[in-house]
Design an enzyme around this catalytic site. Structure first.
Site, PDB file in Angstrom:
ATOM      1  N   LEU A  74       0.801  -1.219   0.000  1.00 16.38           N
ATOM      2  CA  LEU A  74       0.000   0.000   0.000  1.00 16.38           C
ATOM      3  C   LEU A  74       0.838   1.275   0.000  1.00 16.38           C
ATOM      4  O   LEU A  74       0.308   2.370   0.191  1.00 16.38           O
ATOM      5  CB  LEU A  74      -0.971  -0.009   1.182  1.00 16.38           C
ATOM      6  CG  LEU A  74      -1.927  -1.212   1.194  1.00 16.38           C
ATOM      7  CD1 LEU A  74      -2.845  -1.150   2.402  1.00 16.38           C
ATOM      8  CD2 LEU A  74      -2.731  -1.303  -0.090  1.00 16.38           C
ATOM      9  N   CYS A  75       2.129   1.156  -0.229  1.00 18.64           N
ATOM     10  CA  CYS A  75       2.985   2.342  -0.356  1.00 18.64           C
ATOM     11  C   CYS A  75       2.814   2.953  -1.734  1.00 18.64           C
ATOM     12  O   CYS A  75       2.744   2.241  -2.732  1.00 18.64           O
ATOM     13  CB  CYS A  75       4.455   1.974  -0.162  1.00 18.64           C
ATOM     14  SG  CYS A  75       4.932   1.847   1.546  1.00 18.64           S
ATOM     15  N   HIS A  76       2.771   4.265  -1.764  1.00 16.90           N
ATOM     16  CA  HIS A  76       2.685   4.978  -3.037  1.00 16.90           C
ATOM     17  C   HIS A  76       4.049   5.020  -3.715  1.00 16.90           C
ATOM     18  O   HIS A  76       5.073   5.099  -3.045  1.00 16.90           O
ATOM     19  CB  HIS A  76       2.208   6.419  -2.806  1.00 16.90           C
ATOM     20  CG  HIS A  76       0.803   6.505  -2.330  1.00 16.90           C
ATOM     21  ND1 HIS A  76       0.477   6.383  -1.004  1.00 16.90           N
ATOM     22  CD2 HIS A  76      -0.356   6.687  -3.005  1.00 16.90           C
ATOM     23  CE1 HIS A  76      -0.837   6.497  -0.877  1.00 16.90           C
ATOM     24  NE2 HIS A  76      -1.364   6.675  -2.077  1.00 16.90           N
ATOM     25  N   MET A 110       8.478   4.886   5.171  1.00 13.00           N
ATOM     26  CA  MET A 110       8.599   3.476   4.802  1.00 13.00           C
ATOM     27  C   MET A 110       9.820   3.244   3.923  1.00 13.00           C
ATOM     28  O   MET A 110      10.492   2.214   4.034  1.00 13.00           O
ATOM     29  CB  MET A 110       7.324   2.979   4.121  1.00 13.00           C
ATOM     30  CG  MET A 110       6.086   3.063   4.997  1.00 13.00           C
ATOM     31  SD  MET A 110       6.287   2.441   6.682  1.00 13.00           S
ATOM     32  CE  MET A 110       6.686   0.739   6.398  1.00 13.00           C
ATOM     33  N   GLU A 111      10.129   4.208   3.087  1.00 13.48           N
ATOM     34  CA  GLU A 111      11.319   4.091   2.240  1.00 13.48           C
ATOM     35  C   GLU A 111      12.593   4.085   3.086  1.00 13.48           C
ATOM     36  O   GLU A 111      13.505   3.281   2.849  1.00 13.48           O
ATOM     37  CB  GLU A 111      11.348   5.226   1.216  1.00 13.48           C
ATOM     38  CG  GLU A 111      10.333   5.090   0.098  1.00 13.48           C
ATOM     39  CD  GLU A 111       8.888   5.435   0.474  1.00 13.48           C
ATOM     40  OE1 GLU A 111       8.001   5.232  -0.366  1.00 13.48           O
ATOM     41  OE2 GLU A 111       8.630   5.904   1.605  1.00 13.48           O
ATOM     42  N   ASP A 125      24.225 -10.950   5.396  1.00 13.15           N
ATOM     43  CA  ASP A 125      24.504 -11.886   4.306  1.00 13.15           C
ATOM     44  C   ASP A 125      25.994 -11.952   3.980  1.00 13.15           C
ATOM     45  O   ASP A 125      26.538 -13.031   3.733  1.00 13.15           O
ATOM     46  CB  ASP A 125      23.714 -11.498   3.058  1.00 13.15           C
ATOM     47  CG  ASP A 125      24.022 -12.420   1.905  1.00 13.15           C
ATOM     48  OD1 ASP A 125      23.793 -13.646   2.039  1.00 13.15           O
ATOM     49  OD2 ASP A 125      24.502 -11.936   0.866  1.00 13.15           O
TER      50      ASP A 125
END
Length: 154
Positions: A74-76, A110-111, A125
């Site tokens: 739901l992120c734009h 969110m980014e 990793d």
């Protein structure tokens, strides 16, 4: 009870931001990976077999920021103006800090959080062979404290 703008009854929806004005946005997030002291020393001296750990994590964070809408449903999709990725370390940890700026209708938290998460996962990793114990477990290694530390709108 807080209002959740992504939920309408039992339906999930992307928030309509078309009526919002465009302004400068910035979010800064951080998170930490705990490692063995020998591993942090190898990162500092550039002796990790897979290569330059922090340069690779910086590139991974940048790519992750730009791919956030493909990872979080739901992120734009927003225009990213700048991405800065910085690292600080202690004897047993590395903290990643990601700053994202944009000029748009919705925030970039969110980014920034996605960038931090992927930077830390990339570090893990790249050093996992040095972090495993004799049973193939990770008794020391852990990712923690991922959070937004600053947000600016306008």
């Amino acid at each position: 009870m807080p209002e959740f703008t992504h939920i309408n009854g039992d339906k999930v929806q992307m928030v309509d931001i078309t009526a919002k004005g465009e302004v400068k946005r910035m979010a800064r997030a951080e998170g930490t990976i705990t490692l063995r002291s020998d591993t942090v020393a190898a990162i500092r001296t550039g002796t990790v077999l897979k290569g330059n750990v922090l340069a690779t994590a910086r590139i991974a964070a940048t790519l992750a920021v730009k791919q956030t809408p493909q990872l979080i449903p739901l992120c734009h999709q927003i225009p990213i103006g700048a991405i800065t990725v910085d690292f600080t370390d202690t004897e047993v940890s590395i903290t990643a800090e990601v700053t994202v700026t944009s000029y748009g209708r919705t925030g970039v938290e969110m980014e920034a959080l996605t960038g931090v998460s992927v930077a830390l996962l990339t570090i893990w990793d790249m050093v996992k062979s040095a972090e495993k114990d004799e049973n193939g477990q990770y008794p020391v290694t852990g990712i923690s404290d991922i959070r937004v530390i600053e947000k600016i709108k306008g």
